[in-house]
Design an enzyme around this catalytic site. Structure first.
Site, PDB file in Angstrom:
ATOM      1  N   LYS A  23     -35.347 -14.762   6.730  1.00  0.00           N
ATOM      2  CA  LYS A  23     -34.358 -15.493   5.939  1.00  0.00           C
ATOM      3  C   LYS A  23     -34.142 -14.854   4.565  1.00  0.00           C
ATOM      4  O   LYS A  23     -33.025 -14.838   4.043  1.00  0.00           O
ATOM      5  CB  LYS A  23     -34.771 -16.954   5.798  1.00  0.00           C
ATOM      6  CG  LYS A  23     -34.594 -17.755   7.077  1.00  0.00           C
ATOM      7  CD  LYS A  23     -33.126 -17.768   7.499  1.00  0.00           C
ATOM      8  CE  LYS A  23     -32.863 -18.551   8.744  1.00  0.00           C
ATOM      9  NZ  LYS A  23     -31.436 -18.554   9.139  1.00  0.00           N
ATOM     10  N   SER A  82     -34.054 -21.629   4.330  1.00  0.00           N
ATOM     11  CA  SER A  82     -35.108 -22.633   4.293  1.00  0.00           C
ATOM     12  C   SER A  82     -35.907 -22.486   3.010  1.00  0.00           C
ATOM     13  O   SER A  82     -36.017 -21.389   2.453  1.00  0.00           O
ATOM     14  CB  SER A  82     -36.044 -22.461   5.498  1.00  0.00           C
ATOM     15  OG  SER A  82     -37.243 -23.191   5.329  1.00  0.00           O
ATOM     16  N   SER A  83     -36.504 -23.578   2.564  1.00  0.00           N
ATOM     17  CA  SER A  83     -37.331 -23.537   1.352  1.00  0.00           C
ATOM     18  C   SER A  83     -38.573 -22.675   1.539  1.00  0.00           C
ATOM     19  O   SER A  83     -39.232 -22.309   0.556  1.00  0.00           O
ATOM     20  CB  SER A  83     -37.748 -24.951   0.945  1.00  0.00           C
ATOM     21  OG  SER A  83     -38.502 -25.573   1.972  1.00  0.00           O
ATOM     22  N   CYS A  84     -38.903 -22.312   2.786  1.00  0.00           N
ATOM     23  CA  CYS A  84     -40.091 -21.483   3.018  1.00  0.00           C
ATOM     24  C   CYS A  84     -39.904 -20.060   2.525  1.00  0.00           C
ATOM     25  O   CYS A  84     -40.858 -19.275   2.529  1.00  0.00           O
ATOM     26  CB  CYS A  84     -40.478 -21.490   4.491  1.00  0.00           C
ATOM     27  SG  CYS A  84     -39.373 -20.546   5.559  1.00  0.00           S
ATOM     28  N   TYR A 120     -40.744 -16.076   9.640  1.00  0.00           N
ATOM     29  CA  TYR A 120     -39.433 -16.715   9.521  1.00  0.00           C
ATOM     30  C   TYR A 120     -38.891 -16.536   8.106  1.00  0.00           C
ATOM     31  O   TYR A 120     -37.714 -16.242   7.907  1.00  0.00           O
ATOM     32  CB  TYR A 120     -39.565 -18.193   9.863  1.00  0.00           C
ATOM     33  CG  TYR A 120     -38.288 -18.990   9.770  1.00  0.00           C
ATOM     34  CD1 TYR A 120     -37.315 -18.894  10.758  1.00  0.00           C
ATOM     35  CD2 TYR A 120     -38.051 -19.850   8.702  1.00  0.00           C
ATOM     36  CE1 TYR A 120     -36.142 -19.632  10.685  1.00  0.00           C
ATOM     37  CE2 TYR A 120     -36.882 -20.597   8.611  1.00  0.00           C
ATOM     38  CZ  TYR A 120     -35.932 -20.472   9.614  1.00  0.00           C
ATOM     39  OH  TYR A 120     -34.771 -21.205   9.532  1.00  0.00           O
ATOM     40  N   HIS A 178     -41.096 -29.667  13.943  1.00  0.00           N
ATOM     41  CA  HIS A 178     -41.579 -29.803  12.572  1.00  0.00           C
ATOM     42  C   HIS A 178     -42.306 -31.129  12.395  1.00  0.00           C
ATOM     43  O   HIS A 178     -42.349 -31.960  13.302  1.00  0.00           O
ATOM     44  CB  HIS A 178     -40.397 -29.695  11.596  1.00  0.00           C
ATOM     45  CG  HIS A 178     -39.829 -28.314  11.499  1.00  0.00           C
ATOM     46  ND1 HIS A 178     -38.699 -27.922  12.189  1.00  0.00           N
ATOM     47  CD2 HIS A 178     -40.233 -27.219  10.798  1.00  0.00           C
ATOM     48  CE1 HIS A 178     -38.437 -26.655  11.915  1.00  0.00           C
ATOM     49  NE2 HIS A 178     -39.346 -26.206  11.074  1.00  0.00           N
TER      50      HIS A 178
END
Length: 318
Positions: A143, A110-112, A139, A182
């Site tokens: 990742k 994920s971009s997070c 999270y 989301h």
């Protein structure tokens, strides 16, 4: 067609929004040797269960689309769950894939994973350069560990393990539970329910000022298929559209698609999250892949899917 199309491809999380889209994309391209197991059939948090599965099925290629996911509220309320369960799932899949000689492993993140204050647009090399956004750090840390594990395997063992980092995803089979979803599906459900109740006002979190990028899940699936059919050469690639908009603009687009005529109220007491998250997608573009579905078309198609499936949508608990 992929020259190794007859190899067994295991898609972890094939019943989820992303995994299901990947499965369907492969079927549409003529792939037939696909493996999928539900969470009841295979507990990916159990190392013993995963090892037994690999011993029995012997997959040649693995796509890790399995994860515990959720929005700001869920990440804030269940930090240990998001950290530990995601690490258990991915560690079992990565380690067992290495042990059993899997030829290609595609890890989805994920971009997070990128720092809160990283320069925009987000480039792959900004990873671990400054602090994360606190509201989803649990999270993100899980990742990041998966990305680094795949990178380490490439470096130490020369295996084709690659990580794809999608921007915010949406589309058919999304999670529309207001407690765990989301932003885009949550807005869609709020606007729809308010419309049904006579166009009641809709209250949304924050100021509406943060900027976000959104990728339709069918485009994400196409990117995964592209990664399977090509050697990308490096360990980490962003996957997105390269175009963003404010949350306020997103709300207005969803409101139009849904047909809600009421007022939008912004609750400034709620957190905004990261100010901006735009992906630099030049690496994937230079490899030959780009997104094709516009946000307007994607939102409209997703709302039509929601209308057809609203009565069968299930709550997603943490």
């Amino acid at each position: 067609m992929f020259k190794e199309k007859n190899k067994k491809i295991y898609i972890a999380g094939h019943r989820g929004m992303v995994g299901g889209a990947i499965w369907n994309a492969l079927v549409q391209k003529g792939y037939t040797n696909l493996i999928g197991k539900t969470s009841v059939e295979l507990d990916l948090k159990s190392q013993k269960a995963v090892q037994l599965f690999f011993e029995t099925e012997k997959p040649d290629i693995v796509v890790d689309a399995a994860a515990r996911v959720g929005g700001i509220l869920a990440n804030n309320n269940f930090p240990y769950t998001f950290l530990m369960e995601n690490m258990q799932i991915q560690n079992n899949l990565i380690q067992t894939s290495l042990e059993y000689g899997v030829s290609k492993f595609v890890f989805l993140g994920s971009s997070c994973i990128y720092p809160k204050s990283a320069p925009q647009p987000l480039q792959e090399d900004c990873l671990l350069t400054s602090p994360l956004e606190p509201t989803n750090q649990w999270y993100a840390i899980a990742k990041i560990s998966g990305v680094k594990a795949c990178e380490a395997i490439r470096k130490q063992f020369g295996k084709d393990f690659v990580s794809l980092m999608p921007t915010n995803l949406y589309g058919p089979n999304d999670n529309f539970d207001l407690q765990t979803s989301h932003v885009l599906p949550a807005m869609m459900r709020k606007f729809h329910e308010a419309k049904v109740k006579g166009n009641e006002p809709v209250t949304l979190w924050g100021s509406g000022a943060p900027m976000r990028e959104f990728l339709h899940v069918y485009d994400m699936a196409a990117a995964v298929v592209y990664a399977l059919e090509n050697s990308l050469g490096e360990h980490l690639y962003n996957v997105g559209t390269g175009v963003d908009l404010t949350i306020k603009e997103l709300a207005e687009k969803i409101q139009v698609a849904v047909g809600h005529k009421g007022k939008i109220i912004w609750d400034y007491t709620k957190p905004d999250g990261t100010p901006r998250k735009l992906m630099d997608v030049s690496k994937m573009k230079n490899k030959g892949w780009s997104a094709t579905i516009t946000l307007e078309d994607g939102i409209e198609a997703t709302y039509q899917w929601f209308l057809k499936n609203e009565k069968t949508l299930k709550e997603v608990k943490i």
